[in-house]
Structures are given as C-alpha cells and as structure tokens.
Design an enzyme around this catalytic site. Structure first.
Site, short mmCIF file in Angstrom:
data_model
loop_
_atom_site.label_atom_id
_atom_site.label_comp_id
_atom_site.label_asym_id
_atom_site.label_seq_id
_atom_site.Cartn_x
_atom_site.Cartn_y
_atom_site.Cartn_z
N LYS A 9 -13.02 -1.50 6.16
CA LYS A 9 -12.52 -2.90 6.98
C LYS A 9 -12.61 -2.87 8.55
CE LYS A 9 -9.03 -2.37 3.62
NZ LYS A 9 -8.23 -1.62 2.65
N ASP B 154 -2.03 6.16 6.82
CA ASP B 154 -2.86 5.11 6.43
C ASP B 154 -3.40 4.69 6.86
OD1 ASP B 154 -4.66 3.43 4.55
OD2 ASP B 154 -3.26 3.44 3.26
N TRP C 54 0.71 -1.48 -0.49
CA TRP C 54 -0.04 -0.28 -0.10
C TRP C 54 0.84 1.50 0.15
CZ3 TRP C 54 -4.39 -0.46 -1.92
CH2 TRP C 54 -4.97 -1.29 -1.37
C1 LIG Z 1 -7.26 -1.32 1.75
C2 LIG Z 1 -6.44 -0.42 1.70
C3 LIG Z 1 -6.57 0.45 0.36
C4 LIG Z 1 -7.07 1.02 -0.26
O1 LIG Z 1 -7.98 0.78 -0.41
P1 LIG Z 1 -9.44 1.88 -1.18
O2 LIG Z 1 -10.69 1.97 -0.56
O3 LIG Z 1 -9.82 0.06 -2.45
O4 LIG Z 1 -9.20 2.94 -1.70
C5 LIG Z 1 -5.06 1.41 0.85
N1 LIG Z 1 -4.77 2.00 2.04
C6 LIG Z 1 -4.79 0.19 2.78
C7 LIG Z 1 -3.50 0.17 3.82
C8 LIG Z 1 -5.56 -1.19 2.97
O5 LIG Z 1 -6.10 -1.57 3.15
#
Ligand SMILES: *Cc1c(COP(=O)(O)O)cnc(C)c1O
Length: 377
Positions: A209, A185, A103
C-alpha cells in the site's frame, strides 16, 4: 514517460514514477553486478548488502529503537491473522480484539480458530452510538473492556475499506491493561505519518500500500514481547511462520521475497528524497484535506465516517443515487482517474491517497467531482 492514469486503488497501489523508472533502469544490471535483482541468490554478498540497507533504512525512517526487531515475512497481513495467535497466545490462549471494520473482523474470525477471543470494543452497532452506519467510528475508550490477563490486544490502525484511522492510540495503562501488549495492523498507513512505534509491542502489515509491492510483510516486535510472550508457538505453527525461527535467521529462514524487498528499498530511498516521513505526512495531510473539503463543501457527495477518525489514506464517499455510480466511474476513467469504485463490503466510491499519490491526482479528482456534480445535481 508515457502519460499514466491516476490510480486510486487500495492495494496494490500506485508507485512513484521515479521508483518505477529506477527499477526499469536497474532491471538487467543492478549496480554493475551484471545481474537483475530477480536473479540474485539471497545468500550472496550482493543481495545481502541490498537487504541489509533496506532493513536499516526502514528502521531509520521508523525511528525504531534498537530493542525492536524487524522481520520480513510472506503471506501478507492475512497470514498474520493466524500467525499472531499462533505465536503470541501462550498458555492461557486468551486474546482481545477491537472491531473497527472489515479488516478487524477478519483478524477476529481467524484468531477464533486458535483461542479464547474476546471483543473488547466494537463499532458494529452504530445505533448504540447514535450513528447510522456500522464501522464509521472508533468506540469511546471509556467502553473498552480489556481482560488484564489477555496475551495481547489487537487493533487495526487504519481500516482500509471503511476509512477509519486511529489518531489517538489506546493508552493501555489508562485502560487498566498495562501488562497487555498492543498489536497493530498498520498495513495501510505505515510511514504515511510519524508514529511512535514504541507505544506498540508489535506492528505489522503488507508493503503493497504505502511501501512497495505485494509479497513482503513487515513484522515489528518489541524485544520484551519476544522474551516474555513469543513463547513456544502453539502446536502446528509452521517453522517458516515461527517468529523465533525467522528472528534467529535474520528473516532468511527460507528464501525471502527478494524483489519485493528491493522495491521497498526503492520506496524508502524515495521517501528520503521527498524529505522524509515528516514531509510526506504534511503532503498526505494536504491531499486528504483537499478531498475532504471538496466533499464537505458539496451537498451532492457524502462521507459517513466520523470526522475525528477519518482516514487520511482511504476516503470512502457516496453519491445521492445508485444509478449515478456507473456514469461517475466512466467519466472518471475517461479523465485518467482509475480504481475509484468502493469495496463491495461498503459500496460507494473510495479514493486511496497513499504516499505515492501525487497531489495533482487529487486535484484532477476534485475537478471531476465538481464537473460531475454540476452536470447531475
Ligand atoms: C490490505 C490489508 C490487509 C490484507 O493484506 P494482504 O496482504 O492481502 O494479506 C489486512 N489489513 C489491512 C488493514 C489491509 O489494508
């Protein structure tokens, strides 16, 4: 309630049964309004009341001081990979990133389209750190090189695919970058543990999540960052993605993802019913340590991530022989354990143990690990 499988998907992911059944109960008539949440105008008093409660509950569970603002946006964390540079790069267009995995790499690749991006530290070269696999560790802080005039430093708090989580946050002052805002993030570990958000200038992620369903993205901004760095966005930043516009309009510059926000609200109320973030954290700790202990106690299953940075949310692990994955996953499915296949970028298996994964799911998985090992080792 019909029997449900234990869903270990990395996202969208399992939701508590109590949340799903409440959404079902309220589907046709939300709190006597005569409307489904799906049918409500976002400008009406009924929806505004609901929306404001979600915002307030989120703020309270984050223990966020008033000088932080929360935005609800769309486009996921992936859109933020472009929106962060567009909104924060400022005149010198310099930003620093730390690469701890899949990511982070995506964030870096996207940011490079907008500015002068410097990788301040990377876990890609495992050999240099005396390790075998890339992205299984967090580079030692002593080796981080952050440009002091950078507009921000970006890190990924929990690498959902690699299973690497920050337990010790960077101390920007100690790193010689006291004036560089830290952007994190937090897509895959928001509200899974108590985290002091005031260490960051910005935290963001998708809700699908730990806190609901796909469609809503949270962006948490320090007012100081808003005043000093959320400058005129770079030319071409769409209005709907201009943080200042979203702020001025209380996240209603355009139609927000109304139902996804409602689902986050149900998740937040569920967290309260569980005893709050601290109670969830201790449960998450117990779930992860049960699984790591089972894997560590076996010579059949292997993990690759350095012990000190193991993720509590996403646990990748491996079998001794590639031919075993198919029968492992088939047997798991037969026992109601689904979505255990690892991401194609790293292969193997992965169990995601978000807030909503019950401990019985982990126990059932561990029982299957023992049974399969006995059969195949
Ligand atoms: C799932 C995830 C993303 C991407 O998320 P989207 O909603 O598909 O854009 C980015 N960073 C992390 C750490 C993730 O777990």
């Amino acid at each position: 309630m019909i029997s449900r499988p234990y869903n270990f998907a990395a996202g969208p992911s399992t939701l508590p049964e109590a949340v799903l059944s409440r959404a079902a109960d309220e589907m046709f008539n939300w709190h006597g309004s005569g409307m489904s949440v799906m049918e409500m105008t976002h400008r009406g008093a009924v929806y505004l009341g609901l929306f404001e409660k979600v915002m307030a509950d989120f703020r309270r569970l984050l223990t966020l001081p008033s000088h932080y603002k929360i935005l609800f946006m769309q486009g996921g964390a992936t859109a933020q990979n472009a929106l962060i540079p567009l909104n924060l790069l400022g005149a010198n267009r310099k930003a620093d990133y730390v690469n701890t995995g899949h990511w982070s790499s995506k964030s870096i690749a996207e940011a490079k389209q907008y500015g002068d991006i410097h990788v301040a530290a990377s876990a890609e070269n495992a050999a240099a750190s005396g390790l075998t696999h890339p992205f299984t560790f967090i580079p030692n802080y002593s080796g981080w090189s952050i440009r002091p005039d950078s507009s921000y430093l970006h890190i990924c708090g929990n690498e959902t695919i690699g299973g690497v989580e920050f337990w010790q946050w960077p101390d920007m002052r100690a790193l010689g970058a006291a004036d560089v805002p830290l952007v994190v993030d937090m897509s895959s570990h928001i509200l899974s543990r108590e985290i002091d958000i005031t260490q960051f200038a910005m935290a963001y992620g998708g809700m699908q999540k730990n806190l609901g369903i796909a469609g809503v993205t949270f962006v948490i901004l320090d007012e100081a960052l808003i005043k000093e760095r959320v400058k005129t966005p770079l030319a071409g930043c769409p209005s709907v993605f201009d943080y200042r516009r979203v702020l001025e309009n209380d996240s209603m510059f355009n139609t927000p993802p109304t139902y996804a926000i409602y689902m986050t609200g149900l998740m937040l109320e569920w967290i309260d019913q569980q005893g709050g973030v601290r109670a969830l954290e201790s449960r998450n700790k117990e779930k992860a340590s049960l699984l790591y202990s089972a894997i560590d106690a076996s010579r059949f299953y292997q993990t690759r991530v350095e012990q000190s940075v193991r993720s509590r949310m996403n646990i990748p692990f491996y079998l001794p022989d590639d031919r075993l994955y198919e029968p492992f996953l088939k047997g798991a499915q037969e026992r109601g354990l689904i979505n255990l296949k690892g991401h194609k970028a790293v292969g193997g298996l992965r169990a995601s143990l978000y807030n909503a994964m019950p401990i019985e799911g982990v126990r059932t998985l561990i029982a299957w690990l023992a049974e399969f090992e006995k059969e195949r080792a």
